[in-house]
Every structure is written in structure tokens, then in C-alpha cells.
Design a protein around this motif. Structure first.
Motif, PDB file in Angstrom:
ATOM      1  N   VAL A   1       2.292 -12.627  -7.093  1.00 17.55           N
ATOM      2  CA  VAL A   1       2.084 -11.223  -6.738  1.00 17.55           C
ATOM      3  C   VAL A   1       1.985 -11.127  -5.223  1.00 17.55           C
ATOM      4  CG1 VAL A   1       0.938 -10.589  -8.903  1.00 17.55           C
ATOM      5  CG2 VAL A   1      -0.430 -11.407  -6.971  1.00 17.55           C
ATOM      6  N   ALA A   2       2.218  -9.914  -4.724  1.00 16.81           N
ATOM      7  CA  ALA A   2       2.130  -9.677  -3.283  1.00 16.81           C
ATOM      8  C   ALA A   2       1.724  -8.237  -3.035  1.00 16.81           C
ATOM      9  CB  ALA A   2       3.470  -9.969  -2.609  1.00 16.81           C
ATOM     10  N   LEU A   3       1.058  -8.021  -1.920  1.00 16.11           N
ATOM     11  CA  LEU A   3       0.719  -6.669  -1.493  1.00 16.11           C
ATOM     12  C   LEU A   3       0.642  -6.629   0.020  1.00 16.11           C
ATOM     13  CD1 LEU A   3      -2.535  -6.494  -0.520  1.00 16.11           C
ATOM     14  CD2 LEU A   3      -2.867  -6.727  -2.958  1.00 16.11           C
ATOM     15  N   THR A   4       0.849  -5.434   0.576  1.00 17.09           N
ATOM     16  CA  THR A   4       0.726  -5.225   2.013  1.00 17.09           C
ATOM     17  C   THR A   4      -0.689  -4.778   2.322  1.00 17.09           C
ATOM     18  OG1 THR A   4       3.052  -4.652   2.225  1.00 17.09           O
ATOM     19  CG2 THR A   4       1.606  -3.908   3.989  1.00 17.09           C
ATOM     20  N   ALA A   5      -1.280  -5.346   3.379  1.00 14.92           N
ATOM     21  CA  ALA A   5      -2.651  -5.014   3.750  1.00 14.92           C
ATOM     22  C   ALA A   5      -2.759  -4.769   5.247  1.00 14.92           C
ATOM     23  CB  ALA A   5      -3.593  -6.153   3.348  1.00 14.92           C
TER      24      ALA A   5
ATOM     25  N   GLY B   1      10.727  -4.661   6.720  1.00 20.41           N
ATOM     26  CA  GLY B   1      11.242  -4.499   5.365  1.00 20.41           C
ATOM     27  C   GLY B   1      10.362  -5.172   4.323  1.00 20.41           C
ATOM     28  N   LEU B   2       9.833  -6.331   4.658  1.00 18.31           N
ATOM     29  CA  LEU B   2       8.932  -7.036   3.753  1.00 18.31           C
ATOM     30  C   LEU B   2       7.635  -6.255   3.575  1.00 18.31           C
ATOM     31  CD1 LEU B   2       8.260  -9.539   2.056  1.00 18.31           C
ATOM     32  CD2 LEU B   2       7.474 -10.647   4.166  1.00 18.31           C
ATOM     33  N   ALA B   3       7.114  -5.711   4.663  1.00 20.35           N
ATOM     34  CA  ALA B   3       5.895  -4.894   4.581  1.00 20.35           C
ATOM     35  C   ALA B   3       6.117  -3.696   3.669  1.00 20.35           C
ATOM     36  CB  ALA B   3       5.468  -4.430   5.974  1.00 20.35           C
ATOM     37  N   ARG B   4       7.254  -3.044   3.817  1.00 24.89           N
ATOM     38  CA  ARG B   4       7.561  -1.875   2.977  1.00 24.89           C
ATOM     39  C   ARG B   4       7.704  -2.270   1.509  1.00 24.89           C
ATOM     40  NH1 ARG B   4      11.666   0.970   7.233  1.00 24.89           N
ATOM     41  NH2 ARG B   4      10.161   2.425   8.101  1.00 24.89           N
ATOM     42  N   LEU B   5       8.405  -3.387   1.265  1.00 28.52           N
ATOM     43  CA  LEU B   5       8.585  -3.850  -0.112  1.00 28.52           C
ATOM     44  C   LEU B   5       7.239  -4.091  -0.787  1.00 28.52           C
ATOM     45  CD1 LEU B   5      10.304  -5.029  -2.486  1.00 28.52           C
ATOM     46  CD2 LEU B   5      10.090  -7.244  -1.320  1.00 28.52           C
ATOM     47  N   CYS B   6       6.359  -4.812  -0.101  1.00 33.76           N
ATOM     48  CA  CYS B   6       5.084  -5.186  -0.713  1.00 33.76           C
ATOM     49  C   CYS B   6       4.091  -4.027  -0.757  1.00 33.76           C
ATOM     50  CB  CYS B   6       4.496  -6.397  -0.002  1.00 33.76           C
ATOM     51  SG  CYS B   6       5.512  -7.880  -0.214  1.00 33.76           S
ATOM     52  N   ALA B   7       4.422  -2.918  -0.085  1.00 31.44           N
ATOM     53  CA  ALA B   7       3.600  -1.712  -0.153  1.00 31.44           C
ATOM     54  C   ALA B   7       4.104  -0.756  -1.230  1.00 31.44           C
ATOM     55  CB  ALA B   7       3.599  -1.010   1.206  1.00 31.44           C
ATOM     56  N   THR B   8       5.242  -1.082  -1.847  1.00 31.98           N
ATOM     57  CA  THR B   8       5.828  -0.218  -2.868  1.00 31.98           C
ATOM     58  C   THR B   8       5.260  -0.576  -4.234  1.00 31.98           C
ATOM     59  OG1 THR B   8       7.854  -0.066  -1.583  1.00 31.98           O
ATOM     60  CG2 THR B   8       7.993   0.563  -3.898  1.00 31.98           C
ATOM     61  N   SER B   9       4.742   0.411  -4.911  1.00 37.15           N
ATOM     62  CA  SER B   9       4.111   0.181  -6.211  1.00 37.15           C
ATOM     63  C   SER B   9       5.158   0.009  -7.306  1.00 37.15           C
ATOM     64  CB  SER B   9       3.203   1.372  -6.547  1.00 37.15           C
ATOM     65  OG  SER B   9       2.538   1.153  -7.759  1.00 37.15           O
TER      66      SER B   9
ATOM     67  N   VAL C   1       7.165  -2.488  -8.220  1.00 37.00           N
ATOM     68  CA  VAL C   1       8.406  -3.254  -8.071  1.00 37.00           C
ATOM     69  C   VAL C   1       8.089  -4.747  -8.080  1.00 37.00           C
ATOM     70  CG1 VAL C   1       9.534  -1.431  -6.762  1.00 37.00           C
ATOM     71  CG2 VAL C   1       8.349  -3.245  -5.538  1.00 37.00           C
ATOM     72  N   ASP C   2       9.079  -5.541  -8.466  1.00 36.84           N
ATOM     73  CA  ASP C   2       8.933  -6.994  -8.426  1.00 36.84           C
ATOM     74  C   ASP C   2       9.255  -7.451  -7.006  1.00 36.84           C
ATOM     75  OD1 ASP C   2       9.005  -9.741  -8.630  1.00 36.84           O
ATOM     76  OD2 ASP C   2      10.334  -9.778 -10.376  1.00 36.84           O
ATOM     77  N   ARG C   3       8.242  -7.867  -6.278  1.00 38.30           N
ATOM     78  CA  ARG C   3       8.416  -8.242  -4.877  1.00 38.30           C
ATOM     79  C   ARG C   3       9.131  -9.580  -4.702  1.00 38.30           C
ATOM     80  NH1 ARG C   3       3.030  -5.430  -5.730  1.00 38.30           N
ATOM     81  NH2 ARG C   3       3.432  -3.487  -4.653  1.00 38.30           N
ATOM     82  N   PHE C   4       9.316 -10.307  -5.804  1.00 39.91           N
ATOM     83  CA  PHE C   4       9.929 -11.632  -5.736  1.00 39.91           C
ATOM     84  C   PHE C   4      11.288 -11.676  -6.433  1.00 39.91           C
ATOM     85  CE2 PHE C   4       5.397 -12.091  -5.265  1.00 39.91           C
ATOM     86  CZ  PHE C   4       5.285 -12.975  -4.211  1.00 39.91           C
ATOM     87  N   ALA C   5      11.839 -10.520  -6.766  1.00 43.83           N
ATOM     88  CA  ALA C   5      13.085 -10.454  -7.530  1.00 43.83           C
ATOM     89  C   ALA C   5      14.320 -10.784  -6.706  1.00 43.83           C
ATOM     90  CB  ALA C   5      13.235  -9.070  -8.156  1.00 43.83           C
ATOM     91  N   GLY C   6      14.199 -10.832  -5.417  1.00 45.79           N
ATOM     92  CA  GLY C   6      15.354 -11.129  -4.576  1.00 45.79           C
ATOM     93  C   GLY C   6      15.297 -10.310  -3.301  1.00 45.79           C
ATOM     94  N   GLY C   7      16.156 -10.643  -2.397  1.00 44.09           N
ATOM     95  CA  GLY C   7      16.194  -9.922  -1.133  1.00 44.09           C
ATOM     96  C   GLY C   7      15.386 -10.614  -0.047  1.00 44.09           C
ATOM     97  N   TRP C   8      14.241 -11.126  -0.369  1.00 45.07           N
ATOM     98  CA  TRP C   8      13.399 -11.859   0.584  1.00 45.07           C
ATOM     99  C   TRP C   8      13.158 -13.255   0.036  1.00 45.07           C
ATOM    100  CZ3 TRP C   8      12.123 -10.115   5.361  1.00 45.07           C
ATOM    101  CH2 TRP C   8      12.354  -8.757   5.616  1.00 45.07           C
TER     102      TRP C   8
END
Length: 196
Positions: free
Chosen positions: A55-59, A103-111, A113-120
Motif C-alpha cells: 500500500v502507499a499514500l501521500t503525506a 506524478g507519484l505524489a498525485r498517484l498516491c494521493a488518489t483514492s 486506485v492501485d498504486r502499484f499496478a504500473g507506471g511507476w
């Protein structure tokens, strides 16, 4: 310890101050948020895996507490989809983001979504935690304690590993030169031009 002659002063020891604060309305949630909009904060991504997937989240609540021992703290809102897994984890990785990782910060701030599905691109450290490769500065640590605080949980972490250089002047790759900051609901980058 200081003593006072005013026996009617609420004190933390007897719980009266805590009771008074919890039952009085000091500021509305919107007033409190508005006050902090003028207080910029660094941006980090927290990752963990309590055993049932990463799991991941932006803080923006990450701060250092002590250098000896090396302790840091961050908070997790109960509204975050990653909150249950983060608060169950015994270790985390704190990615300290620069402007290149917006982009990573935005991804992990988005509720939701799978943050590990690809792209990063990401990998697992030898200790099992997920780490995003795009973030050059990260700190891995073990969770010392958690504390429920309103609708959030404070997480205290003992840092055990770090990617950062001990001496900024040793850096030749430019890492850390453009920190990512969140201020007044907007992402910003710091640079030498922003120094006063």
C-alpha cells in the motif's frame, strides 16, 4: 516542575484540560484547514506491506523528532484507503519527494486506485517493504508506536536505513535540489531562486 496557587486551573494530570478541550468548539474543521493552508509542507510517499499486499499514500505530515535515536513521525487519516494497512504494518518506507516525483505524489494521493499496478517502477527492499525507484531519497524504519489522534493515527518510526547522502555537498546527481512542497492546495517546487 512548576506549581501554582490556582487550584481551579485545569491540568492535564487530572484530565480536566483534556475533557475541556474535547467538549469545547475551538475552531471548525474548515477554519483549522484554512489556517494551515498558509503553512507549506514537504511531500512524502509512505509505503508498507503488512502481509496482504503493498500500500502507499501521500503525506505532508512527515517530520523528524530526534536524531538520537533517529525518529520520525507522520499521520494517517482514517479516510485514506491505505490507513488500515499502514497502521497494521511493523515497518514502512518514507519516500521524500522532489519536484520530479510530482506524478507519484498525485498517484498516491488518489483514492481507490492501485498504486502499484504500473507506471511507476518499484521493488521490495531486502526487508520486504515496497519502494518506488523514482524517489531517490527514502528512509526505511520500524514502527515504534501509534497514537490515535482525532480522525488520524500518528505513527512513530525508528529509522534504520536511508538512501540519502550524509553530506549534501557530496552529491553529484542533483538529488534534493528541487524539493516538492504542498502549499495552499497546490504543489510547488523549491529551487535556489526561492531562497530568501
Amino acid at each position: 516542575m512548576t506549581t501554582t496557587d490556582h487550584d481551579d486551573t485545569p491540568g492535564i494530570a487530572d484530565g480536566r484540560l483534556v475533557d475541556e478541550l474535547s467538549t469545547s468548539t475551538l475552531l471548525s474543521a474548515e477554519e483549522f484547514k484554512a489556517a494551515f493552508r498558509n503553512h507549506p509542507a514537504g511531500v512524502a510517499v509512505i509505503t508498507a506491506d503488512p502481509g496482504d499486499g503493498p500500500v502507499a499514500l501521500t503525506a505532508t505530515s512527515v517530520f523528524s523528532v530526534s536524531a538520537t535515536p533517529p525518529l520520525l513521525v507522520f499521520s494517517v487519516s482514517e479516510l485514506s484507503s491505505a490507513a488500515p494497512a499502514i497502521t497494521r504494518s511493523t515497518s514502512v518506507v518514507v519516500h521524500l519527494l522532489g519536484a520530479d516525483q510530482l506524478g507519484l505524489a498525485r498517484l498516491c494521493a488518489t483514492s481507490g486506485v492501485d498504486r502499484f499496478a504500473g507506471g511507476w517502477a518499484w521493488e521490495r527492499l531486502g526487508t520486504g517493504e515496497p519502494r518506488f525507484l523514482a524517489a531517490p531519497d527514502w528512509i526505511r524504519g520500524t514502527v515504534v508506536t501509534t497514537l490515535q489522534a482525532g480522525t488520524s493515527t500518528l505513527v512513530v518510526v525508528n529509522a534504520t536505513h536511508s538512501s540519502g547522502s550524509a553530506d549534501e555537498s557530496d552529491r553529484t546527481d542533483g538529488r534534493g535540489a528541487r524539493p516538492l512542497v504542498y502549499h495552499n492546495r497546490t504543489w510547488h517546487e523549491l529551487s535556489e531562486r526561492s531562497a530568501v
